[in-house]
Design an enzyme around this catalytic site. Structure first.
Site, PDB file in Angstrom:
ATOM      1  CB  SER A 152      14.444  28.830 -80.372  1.00  0.00           C
ATOM      2  OG  SER A 152      15.374  28.239 -79.519  1.00  0.00           O
TER       3      SER A 152
ATOM      4  CG  HIS B  27      17.934  25.874 -75.485  1.00  0.00           C
ATOM      5  ND1 HIS B  27      17.738  26.856 -76.423  1.00  0.00           N
ATOM      6  CD2 HIS B  27      17.102  24.860 -75.833  1.00  0.00           C
ATOM      7  CE1 HIS B  27      16.837  26.461 -77.303  1.00  0.00           C
ATOM      8  NE2 HIS B  27      16.423  25.251 -76.962  1.00  0.00           N
TER       9      HIS B  27
ATOM     10  NE  ARG C 177       9.524  23.964 -74.635  1.00  0.00           N
ATOM     11  CZ  ARG C 177       9.545  24.488 -75.829  1.00  0.00           C
ATOM     12  NH1 ARG C 177       9.888  25.740 -75.994  1.00  0.00           N
ATOM     13  NH2 ARG C 177       9.218  23.786 -76.894  1.00  0.00           N
TER      14      ARG C 177
END
Ligand code: PNS
Length: 352
Positions: A311, A200, A273
């Site tokens: 995450s 991030h 991604r």
């Protein structure tokens, strides 16, 4: 007080209500000399309008319509009286209310103005100007300008680092901002950031290199309940973006499109991604586009070393006592270890 030039030239305005400090005729004349004498349509927004003299001068000089915003009852009545005296009632709207609240409503209505006049009472100018200026981004039409009037030189920070074209007229200081200077290219970088990862931070940093300002929006969706509160997640983000001058972090309560509009942003930045991200991102971008067609979603490809990083992986590793060094920024490593430890273990056990 009189209208200086234009179709209502020489027309007298009514008595100044108590507590109102109107811009003197000669200052108005000098200001409009600096803005260009006459105009060809467009809307003007006169904030803290007082007697309405500035907006009325703009109408007299060719602006098509004006919105006057004034909180004080007697001043609002004086504006209406002055509009009657000059014959501009049918081209005007007088909105009685708090400037920030009225601005929010104008943003929701998607109004746009060629000229925005900001002349707050000097005693509140320092705080009000600093708070109101960012809201104007969303209301400024292409080619539009913002005029800020103040007594003396505005304190540092009030004009958010902008310089504008500064003029001094006796004790009055006027800043004229062109849209190009005033209107920054603002992007919103939204996410649930539960927690923020090194991936991030890389995307935020690269976005900050492209856009004038990046607002990181800490939100969530109804599909997953975050482990940490939004305030806690925002605190972690503030820590890891502290060295980025043009990045701020905000908690986002409602819809992303509403948040972007409030921030005057026209771009959403998201990291991408792999192909696996594409489907959900494509769906969200299309939905957001449906809700706010002018808002573009821009994707920044993750660096190869972050392409596996998420995450949810960080949460799982941290909660099971694994090492998340390198996966989250060093500055929040300990906090992530502490705050996420045991969470997933508990969840896994709960689920059997
Ligand atoms: O990091 P995430 O979980 O992919 O972030 C998702 C987020 C917060 C960007 C998204 O859920 C969002 O925009 N939430 C705000 C509510 C909203 O606008 N929902 C409709 C978008 S499809």
């Amino acid at each position: 007080m009189r209208v200086v030039a234009g179709t209502a030239r020489g027309r007298r305005l009514g008595k100044v209500p108590p507590g109102v400090r109107p811009t003197a005729d000669w200052v108005r004349e000098s200001l409009f000399n600096a803005l260009g004498q006459f105009f060809d349509g467009g809307e003007v927004l006169d904030l803290y309008a007082g007697t309405g003299a500035l907006g009325i001068e703009a109408l007299s000089r060719g602006f098509g319509r004006a919105v006057f915003v004034e909180k004080d009852r007697r001043a609002a009545a004086a504006i209406r009286g002055n509009l009657r005296l000059t014959g501009f009632e049918h081209r005007s709207e007088v909105v009685r209310g708090d400037v920030k609240t009225v601005l929010e409503s104008l943003i929701r209505q998607r109004r746009s103005f060629r000229l925005i006049l900001l002349d707050p009472p000097y005693r509140i100018a320092a705080t009000e100007t600093g708070e109101v200026l960012p809201c104007l981004r969303a209301l400024l039409a292409p080619g539009g300008r913002v005029v800020v009037e103040s007594g003396g030189v505005p304190a540092d920070g009030v004009l958010n680092g902008k310089r504008g074209n500064e003029r001094r007229y006796g004790g009055t200081s006027v800043h004229i901002f062109e849209r190009s200077e005033f209107f920054m290219n603002v992007a919103v970088c939204p996410g649930s950031f539960d927690p923020v990862t090194a991936g991030h931070v890389d995307i935020i940093r690269r976005a900050a290199g492209i856009f004038d300002h990046v607002v990181v929006a800490v939100g969530g969706n109804l599909r997953k309940r975050p482990t940490l509160s939004s305030a806690e997640r925002a605190r972690l983000l503030e820590k890891v973006t502290g060295d980025m001058e043009n990045v701020t972090v905000e908690v986002m309560g409602g819809l992303l499109v509403d948040f972007a509009r409030e921030q005057g942003a026209r771009v959403i930045v998201k990291g991408l991604r792999a192909v696996s991200d594409f489907e959900l991102e494509f769906e969200q971008a299309q939905l957001n586009r449906n809700l706010y067609p002018e808002l573009e979603t821009v994707f920044i490809m993750s660096a190869a070393e972050h392409s596996f990083l998420s995450s949810s992986a960080v949460r799982e590793i941290a909660s099971l006592g694994g090492d998340v060094r390198g996966l989250v920024p060093e500055a929040i490593l300990e906090t992530v270890r502490e705050q996420y430890s045991g969470v997933a273990r508990g969840e896994l056990e709960d689920k059997g």
